[in-house]
Write a protein that holds these residues in place. Structure first.
Motif, PDB file in Angstrom:
ATOM      1  N   ARG A   8       0.863  -1.189   0.000  1.00  0.00           N
ATOM      2  CA  ARG A   8       0.000   0.000   0.000  1.00  0.00           C
ATOM      3  C   ARG A   8       0.899   1.238   0.000  1.00  0.00           C
ATOM      4  NH1 ARG A   8      -2.572   3.577   3.713  1.00  0.00           N
ATOM      5  NH2 ARG A   8      -4.727   4.088   3.111  1.00  0.00           N
ATOM      6  N   ILE A   9       0.746   2.068  -1.021  1.00  0.00           N
ATOM      7  CA  ILE A   9       1.572   3.271  -1.179  1.00  0.00           C
ATOM      8  C   ILE A   9       0.656   4.493  -1.191  1.00  0.00           C
ATOM      9  CG2 ILE A   9       3.148   4.503  -2.727  1.00  0.00           C
ATOM     10  CD1 ILE A   9       4.042   1.741  -3.758  1.00  0.00           C
ATOM     11  N   ARG A  10       1.044   5.492  -0.416  1.00  0.00           N
ATOM     12  CA  ARG A  10       0.247   6.718  -0.359  1.00  0.00           C
ATOM     13  C   ARG A  10       1.160   7.941  -0.404  1.00  0.00           C
ATOM     14  NH1 ARG A  10      -2.971   3.653  -1.484  1.00  0.00           N
ATOM     15  NH2 ARG A  10      -5.064   3.248  -0.645  1.00  0.00           N
ATOM     16  N   GLY A  11       0.817   8.870  -1.300  1.00  0.00           N
ATOM     17  CA  GLY A  11       1.478  10.166  -1.359  1.00  0.00           C
ATOM     18  C   GLY A  11       2.974  10.106  -1.605  1.00  0.00           C
ATOM     19  N   LEU A  12       3.432   9.120  -2.370  1.00  0.00           N
ATOM     20  CA  LEU A  12       4.873   8.928  -2.544  1.00  0.00           C
ATOM     21  C   LEU A  12       5.448   9.984  -3.483  1.00  0.00           C
ATOM     22  CD1 LEU A  12       6.928   6.841  -1.471  1.00  0.00           C
ATOM     23  CD2 LEU A  12       6.809   5.745  -3.716  1.00  0.00           C
ATOM     24  N   ARG A  13       6.479  10.662  -2.996  1.00  0.00           N
ATOM     25  CA  ARG A  13       7.132  11.703  -3.788  1.00  0.00           C
ATOM     26  C   ARG A  13       8.641  11.538  -3.727  1.00  0.00           C
ATOM     27  NH1 ARG A  13       2.461  14.202  -2.096  1.00  0.00           N
ATOM     28  NH2 ARG A  13       1.420  15.449  -3.711  1.00  0.00           N
ATOM     29  N   LYS A  14       9.273  11.774  -4.882  1.00  0.00           N
ATOM     30  CA  LYS A  14      10.725  11.746  -4.938  1.00  0.00           C
ATOM     31  C   LYS A  14      11.195  12.680  -6.040  1.00  0.00           C
ATOM     32  CE  LYS A  14      14.944  10.671  -4.048  1.00  0.00           C
ATOM     33  NZ  LYS A  14      15.560  11.097  -2.771  1.00  0.00           N
ATOM     34  N   ALA A  15      12.125  13.571  -5.682  1.00  0.00           N
ATOM     35  CA  ALA A  15      12.708  14.486  -6.662  1.00  0.00           C
ATOM     36  C   ALA A  15      14.224  14.329  -6.640  1.00  0.00           C
ATOM     37  CB  ALA A  15      12.326  15.927  -6.340  1.00  0.00           C
ATOM     38  N   GLY A  54      13.835  -0.060  -0.778  1.00  0.00           N
ATOM     39  CA  GLY A  54      14.669   0.612   0.195  1.00  0.00           C
ATOM     40  C   GLY A  54      15.995   1.083  -0.350  1.00  0.00           C
ATOM     41  N   LEU A  55      16.164   1.037  -1.671  1.00  0.00           N
ATOM     42  CA  LEU A  55      17.405   1.482  -2.297  1.00  0.00           C
ATOM     43  C   LEU A  55      17.440   2.991  -2.464  1.00  0.00           C
ATOM     44  CD1 LEU A  55      17.734  -1.268  -5.067  1.00  0.00           C
ATOM     45  CD2 LEU A  55      18.827  -1.201  -2.806  1.00  0.00           C
ATOM     46  N   ILE A  56      16.250   3.614  -2.492  1.00  0.00           N
ATOM     47  CA  ILE A  56      16.124   5.065  -2.587  1.00  0.00           C
ATOM     48  C   ILE A  56      15.153   5.515  -1.500  1.00  0.00           C
ATOM     49  CG2 ILE A  56      15.291   6.988  -3.989  1.00  0.00           C
ATOM     50  CD1 ILE A  56      16.122   5.487  -6.471  1.00  0.00           C
ATOM     51  N   LEU A  57      15.513   6.566  -0.796  1.00  0.00           N
ATOM     52  CA  LEU A  57      14.632   7.111   0.241  1.00  0.00           C
ATOM     53  C   LEU A  57      13.729   8.178  -0.370  1.00  0.00           C
ATOM     54  CD1 LEU A  57      13.967   7.139   3.291  1.00  0.00           C
ATOM     55  CD2 LEU A  57      15.614   9.025   3.510  1.00  0.00           C
ATOM     56  N   PRO A  58      12.418   7.983  -0.327  1.00  0.00           N
ATOM     57  CA  PRO A  58      11.525   8.993  -0.900  1.00  0.00           C
ATOM     58  C   PRO A  58      11.525  10.267  -0.061  1.00  0.00           C
ATOM     59  CG  PRO A  58      10.255   7.291   0.223  1.00  0.00           C
ATOM     60  CD  PRO A  58      11.682   6.823   0.209  1.00  0.00           C
ATOM     61  N   ASP A  59      11.061  11.354  -0.659  1.00  0.00           N
ATOM     62  CA  ASP A  59      10.990  12.633   0.045  1.00  0.00           C
ATOM     63  C   ASP A  59       9.758  12.719   0.939  1.00  0.00           C
ATOM     64  OD1 ASP A  59      13.291  13.494  -1.324  1.00  0.00           O
ATOM     65  OD2 ASP A  59      12.077  14.147  -3.033  1.00  0.00           O
ATOM     66  N   ASP A  60       8.706  11.996   0.556  1.00  0.00           N
ATOM     67  CA  ASP A  60       7.451  12.067   1.314  1.00  0.00           C
ATOM     68  C   ASP A  60       6.616  10.840   0.976  1.00  0.00           C
ATOM     69  OD1 ASP A  60       5.604  13.061   3.076  1.00  0.00           O
ATOM     70  OD2 ASP A  60       4.762  14.548   1.701  1.00  0.00           O
ATOM     71  N   GLY A  61       5.654  10.535   1.850  1.00  0.00           N
ATOM     72  CA  GLY A  61       4.740   9.442   1.594  1.00  0.00           C
ATOM     73  C   GLY A  61       4.995   8.226   2.465  1.00  0.00           C
ATOM     74  N   THR A  62       4.168   7.202   2.265  1.00  0.00           N
ATOM     75  CA  THR A  62       4.292   5.962   3.012  1.00  0.00           C
ATOM     76  C   THR A  62       4.336   4.771   2.057  1.00  0.00           C
ATOM     77  OG1 THR A  62       1.887   5.711   3.246  1.00  0.00           O
ATOM     78  CG2 THR A  62       3.041   6.895   4.998  1.00  0.00           C
ATOM     79  N   ILE A  63       5.076   3.750   2.458  1.00  0.00           N
ATOM     80  CA  ILE A  63       5.130   2.471   1.739  1.00  0.00           C
ATOM     81  C   ILE A  63       4.871   1.381   2.765  1.00  0.00           C
ATOM     82  CG2 ILE A  63       6.523   0.880   0.375  1.00  0.00           C
ATOM     83  CD1 ILE A  63       8.235   3.303  -0.459  1.00  0.00           C
ATOM     84  N   GLU A  64       3.741   0.725   2.664  1.00  0.00           N
ATOM     85  CA  GLU A  64       3.396  -0.324   3.614  1.00  0.00           C
ATOM     86  C   GLU A  64       3.471  -1.694   2.955  1.00  0.00           C
ATOM     87  OE1 GLU A  64      -0.426   0.445   5.280  1.00  0.00           O
ATOM     88  OE2 GLU A  64       0.147   2.393   6.114  1.00  0.00           O
ATOM     89  N   ILE A  65       4.070  -2.644   3.666  1.00  0.00           N
ATOM     90  CA  ILE A  65       4.053  -4.054   3.282  1.00  0.00           C
ATOM     91  C   ILE A  65       3.380  -4.799   4.429  1.00  0.00           C
ATOM     92  CG2 ILE A  65       5.426  -6.108   2.762  1.00  0.00           C
ATOM     93  CD1 ILE A  65       7.558  -4.304   1.585  1.00  0.00           C
ATOM     94  N   ASP A  66       2.303  -5.495   4.124  1.00  0.00           N
ATOM     95  CA  ASP A  66       1.517  -6.189   5.155  1.00  0.00           C
ATOM     96  C   ASP A  66       1.114  -5.237   6.282  1.00  0.00           C
ATOM     97  OD1 ASP A  66       1.551  -8.659   3.873  1.00  0.00           O
ATOM     98  OD2 ASP A  66       3.459  -9.224   4.781  1.00  0.00           O
ATOM     99  N   GLY A  67       0.791  -3.998   5.913  1.00  0.00           N
ATOM    100  CA  GLY A  67       0.308  -3.030   6.884  1.00  0.00           C
ATOM    101  C   GLY A  67       1.378  -2.316   7.678  1.00  0.00           C
ATOM    102  N   VAL A  68       2.656  -2.613   7.428  1.00  0.00           N
ATOM    103  CA  VAL A  68       3.754  -1.996   8.164  1.00  0.00           C
ATOM    104  C   VAL A  68       4.456  -0.984   7.263  1.00  0.00           C
ATOM    105  CG1 VAL A  68       5.947  -2.382   9.354  1.00  0.00           C
ATOM    106  CG2 VAL A  68       4.101  -4.065   9.553  1.00  0.00           C
ATOM    107  N   ASN A  69       4.588   0.237   7.725  1.00  0.00           N
ATOM    108  CA  ASN A  69       5.284   1.273   6.966  1.00  0.00           C
ATOM    109  C   ASN A  69       6.784   1.001   7.018  1.00  0.00           C
ATOM    110  OD1 ASN A  69       6.294   3.554   5.746  1.00  0.00           O
ATOM    111  ND2 ASN A  69       5.271   5.008   7.108  1.00  0.00           N
ATOM    112  N   VAL A  70       7.361   0.585   5.898  1.00  0.00           N
ATOM    113  CA  VAL A  70       8.778   0.205   5.885  1.00  0.00           C
ATOM    114  C   VAL A  70       9.693   1.416   6.061  1.00  0.00           C
ATOM    115  CG1 VAL A  70       8.362  -1.833   4.460  1.00  0.00           C
ATOM    116  CG2 VAL A  70       8.909   0.329   3.356  1.00  0.00           C
ATOM    117  N   LEU A  71       9.157   2.610   5.868  1.00  0.00           N
ATOM    118  CA  LEU A  71       9.986   3.809   5.995  1.00  0.00           C
ATOM    119  C   LEU A  71      10.210   4.207   7.453  1.00  0.00           C
ATOM    120  CD1 LEU A  71       8.431   5.958   3.120  1.00  0.00           C
ATOM    121  CD2 LEU A  71      10.458   4.496   3.027  1.00  0.00           C
ATOM    122  N   THR A  72       9.310   3.777   8.333  1.00  0.00           N
ATOM    123  CA  THR A  72       9.419   4.158   9.746  1.00  0.00           C
ATOM    124  C   THR A  72       9.562   2.963  10.677  1.00  0.00           C
ATOM    125  OG1 THR A  72       6.995   4.191   9.951  1.00  0.00           O
ATOM    126  CG2 THR A  72       8.082   6.270   9.385  1.00  0.00           C
TER     127      THR A  72
END
Length: 264
Positions: A8-15, A54-72
């Motif tokens: 589940r991905i929400r609001g993902l941004r990368k510049a 996880g090879l690139i850190l996005p600027d904003d947003g969430t990335i969930e795998i099985d309901g867990v936000n892998v970014l946090t």
């Protein structure tokens, strides 16, 4: 069933500098389904995969795998989630210094080295396991003794697929799986991908420019344009989406809403 998407991905941004590559991506991938992402060069497809990996850190947003936000998530939990992903790279990305069997078993041996006190896999056992996996992708186990440089492009793709599925991952990523292959071999690789995904019960994301491949391996499809998802639907509807941008891209038309842009 919780109804939680596998990814589940929400609001993902990368510049990168002034170039906005991903611009607010919202995407759900249901467990056990295959999603194909299409789009022109520079549209953000590869960056999207690399953010999930996880090879690139996005600027904003969430990335969930099985309901867990892998970014946090805590480091160990994040690593466990990422380890559940198998990847077939565009050019197979095999290690020329290792024989084929060790390429296939590379992840298994790496996990083996990380074990502390748990049952360890011997190199002989890893080699036998690699032979079994090579057979699953239509290669004789004897190929395991060869160097990657001795293989044809199609065989290298098969070895790359074998490596991707070796640890029986929950999630599989495919980066341009048919690039460099003739149409027949491309169809063979697509068939192997479909068989492997179904056998493992994995969730899959593939990025491709090959519309025949997209329809063969995808349950659903999405198109990226200028860092945004402009269409999502059934992969079988790609060639008749009704979206003028998707139709121009899938049919390879020069004229249409997508104009040629200078790459910067």
């Amino acid at each position: 069933m919780t109804g939680t998407p596998k990814i589940r991905i929400r609001g993902l941004r990368k510049a990168f500098g002034s170039k906005q590559v991903l611009d607010g991506i919202d995407l759900d991938v249901e467990a056990g389904t295959s999603l194909v992402v299409i789009g022109g060069s520079g549209s953000g497809k590869s960056v999207l995969l690399r953010c999930i990996l996880g090879l690139i850190l996005p600027d904003d947003g969430t990335i969930e795998i099985d309901g867990v936000n892998v970014l946090t998530a805590p480091r160990r939990q994040r690593e466990t989630l990422i380890e559940s992903i198998g990847m077939l790279f565009q050019n197979a990305a095999l290690f020329d210094s290792l024989p084929v069997w060790e390429n296939v078993a590379f992840g298994l041996l790496a996990k083996n080295r990380a074990r502390h006190g748990a049952a360890r896999l011997s190199r002989a056992q890893a080699r036998d396991r690699a032979g079994e996996i090579l057979a699953q992708v239509g290669l004789d186990p004897s190929v395991g003794a060869l160097s990657p440089s001795e293989l044809s492009g199609g065989m290298q793709k098969r070895v790359g697929l074998a490596r991707a599925i070796a640890a029986r991952p929950d999630i599989l990523f495919f980066d341009e799986p048919t690039t460099g292959l003739d149409p027949i071999m491309g169809a063979v690789i697509d068939g192997l991908i479909v068989d492997c995904v179904k056998t493992l019960g994995s969730t899959a994301i593939a990025i491709t420019h090959d519309m025949a491949s997209a329809q063969r391996i995808g349950d659903r499809a999405a198109m990226l344009y200028r860092g945004r998802l402009i269409w999502q639907g059934q992969a079988g509807d790609l060639m008749s989406s009704g979206n003028p941008m998707v139709d121009q891209f899938t049919h390879g038309r020069r004229e249409g809403p997508i104009g040629m842009e200078l790459r910067r």
